[in-house]
Write an enzyme that holds these catalytic residues in place. Sequence first.
Site, mmCIF file in Angstrom:
data_model
loop_
_atom_site.group_PDB
_atom_site.id
_atom_site.type_symbol
_atom_site.label_atom_id
_atom_site.label_comp_id
_atom_site.label_asym_id
_atom_site.label_seq_id
_atom_site.Cartn_x
_atom_site.Cartn_y
_atom_site.Cartn_z
ATOM 1 N N ASP A 21 43.191 -3.874 -3.940
ATOM 2 C CA ASP A 21 44.566 -4.361 -3.988
ATOM 3 C C ASP A 21 45.433 -3.674 -2.931
ATOM 4 O OD1 ASP A 21 46.691 -5.828 -4.898
ATOM 5 O OD2 ASP A 21 47.146 -4.523 -6.582
ATOM 6 N N GLY A 24 48.474 -7.029 1.228
ATOM 7 C CA GLY A 24 49.750 -7.628 1.642
ATOM 8 C C GLY A 24 50.805 -6.559 1.898
ATOM 9 N N ARG A 25 50.911 -5.615 0.946
ATOM 10 C CA ARG A 25 51.927 -4.562 1.101
ATOM 11 C C ARG A 25 51.642 -3.669 2.297
ATOM 12 N NH1 ARG A 25 51.297 -2.434 -4.690
ATOM 13 N NH2 ARG A 25 49.596 -3.949 -4.635
ATOM 14 N N ARG A 34 50.775 -10.978 5.995
ATOM 15 C CA ARG A 34 49.833 -10.587 4.939
ATOM 16 C C ARG A 34 48.366 -10.716 5.363
ATOM 17 N NH1 ARG A 34 51.502 -10.205 -0.095
ATOM 18 N NH2 ARG A 34 49.497 -10.938 -0.844
ATOM 19 N N HIS A 38 44.583 -8.610 5.045
ATOM 20 C CA HIS A 38 43.283 -9.074 4.541
ATOM 21 C C HIS A 38 42.178 -8.796 5.562
ATOM 22 C CE1 HIS A 38 45.234 -10.677 1.124
ATOM 23 N NE2 HIS A 38 45.784 -11.721 1.720
ATOM 24 N N ARG A 72 48.488 -18.818 -4.692
ATOM 25 C CA ARG A 72 49.132 -18.272 -3.482
ATOM 26 C C ARG A 72 49.446 -19.383 -2.475
ATOM 27 N NH1 ARG A 72 47.085 -12.185 -2.133
ATOM 28 N NH2 ARG A 72 47.559 -11.418 -4.220
ATOM 29 N N LEU A 132 20.844 -2.283 -2.775
ATOM 30 C CA LEU A 132 22.147 -2.444 -3.431
ATOM 31 C C LEU A 132 22.372 -3.910 -3.806
ATOM 32 C CD1 LEU A 132 25.156 -1.518 -4.014
ATOM 33 C CD2 LEU A 132 25.620 -2.061 -1.624
ATOM 34 N N ARG A 189 40.741 0.876 -8.956
ATOM 35 C CA ARG A 189 41.758 -0.057 -8.450
ATOM 36 C C ARG A 189 42.619 0.674 -7.430
ATOM 37 N NH1 ARG A 189 45.226 -4.748 -11.098
ATOM 38 N NH2 ARG A 189 46.343 -5.368 -9.219
HETATM 39 C C1 FPP Z 1 44.551 -7.947 -2.752
HETATM 40 O O1 FPP Z 1 45.594 -7.624 -1.921
HETATM 41 C C2 FPP Z 1 43.439 -8.524 -2.052
HETATM 42 C C3 FPP Z 1 42.966 -9.782 -2.182
HETATM 43 C C4 FPP Z 1 43.562 -10.781 -3.089
HETATM 44 C C5 FPP Z 1 41.863 -10.266 -1.413
HETATM 45 C C6 FPP Z 1 40.860 -9.231 -1.064
HETATM 46 C C7 FPP Z 1 39.908 -9.820 -0.138
HETATM 47 C C8 FPP Z 1 39.398 -9.204 0.927
HETATM 48 C C9 FPP Z 1 39.665 -7.819 1.331
HETATM 49 C C10 FPP Z 1 38.445 -9.962 1.725
HETATM 50 C C11 FPP Z 1 37.140 -9.878 1.002
HETATM 51 C C12 FPP Z 1 36.074 -9.953 1.942
HETATM 52 C C13 FPP Z 1 34.799 -9.799 1.574
HETATM 53 C C14 FPP Z 1 33.765 -9.978 2.586
HETATM 54 C C15 FPP Z 1 34.417 -9.467 0.192
HETATM 55 P P1 FPP Z 1 46.965 -8.405 -2.130
HETATM 56 O O2 FPP Z 1 46.981 -9.553 -1.192
HETATM 57 O O3 FPP Z 1 47.100 -8.754 -3.560
HETATM 58 O O4 FPP Z 1 47.989 -7.320 -1.703
HETATM 59 P P2 FPP Z 1 49.439 -7.070 -2.323
HETATM 60 O O5 FPP Z 1 49.239 -6.736 -3.770
HETATM 61 O O6 FPP Z 1 49.950 -5.913 -1.545
HETATM 62 O O7 FPP Z 1 50.239 -8.312 -2.129
#
Ligand code: FPP
Length: 246
Positions: A21, A24-25, A34, A38, A72, A132, A189
């Site tokens: 998590d 975005g922040r 954002r 990612h 989203r 793994l 988390r």
């Molecule tokens: C949360 O941050 C993250 C996600 C919803 C997506 C996570 C996905 C990836 C990192 C890509 C995954 C890639 C692979 C290969 C597994 P948020 O957007 O909720 O951040 P915020 O809470 O700050 O808004």
Amino acid sequence: MSIKNKIITEKLPKHIAIIMDGNGRWAKEKGKIRTFGHKKGVETVRKIVEASSEIGIKYLTLYAFSMENWKRPKYEINALMTLLVQAINREARNLMKNDIRLLAIGNLEKLPKKVNKKFHEIIEKTKNNKSLNLVLALSYSSRWEITNAVQKIAKEIKNGNLNLENINEETITENLTTSKIPDPELLIRTSGENRISNFLLWQIAYSELNFCGKYWPAYEKEDFYKAIYDFQNRERRFGKTSEQIK
Ligand code: FPP
């Protein structure tokens, strides 16, 4: 000295699950959009998969896309789907090279066809790998999974294949998408949020929880090792007394 050296190999958690998590922040704090977060988040995924593989973790489950994430903005969903496919394409050879098996849990039917197809292709390709197990939770929500399990069990009863009195914890476990995966001993988390967000609610009944204040893109191997080291220094009593487990 890295905290990695303090980890006791014989006491490793077999399964670690992570709610990634804060992408975005993290991006916002840097004045970026954002999706930039990612992209950086994918690099962290790479580092943590590598760390897990190196120290000998058997199962790593990553919450990559929740059922709620479909709410989203469309551009962000599209960017995430593109990133997932790019990452999986780029890493397919590394998964084979490092003997990593890819698995997925969630309602994969909801994913765009191209994404669904790609995942099934790599899941099939890596199915005999043994080091793994990398489990991606995609379009996943725990309440969806439990509801699904209840429906499957009800159908078995209706068809006369199961008696009501024979339903036990195993019946539930066997009907979840994680049926062949052991429960996580450790759930991490990132980003400073202290909640579970509809993730593995049945499976984490006895998991140790580790909440880290760092955003996922800033999360380092060292933070991961620290979470494992902390885990190893906790007393897990499973309802018993301290004396009973010594
Ligand atoms: C949360 O941050 C993250 C996600 C919803 C997506 C996570 C996905 C990836 C990192 C890509 C995954 C890639 C692979 C290969 C597994 P948020 O957007 O909720 O951040 P915020 O809470 O700050 O808004």
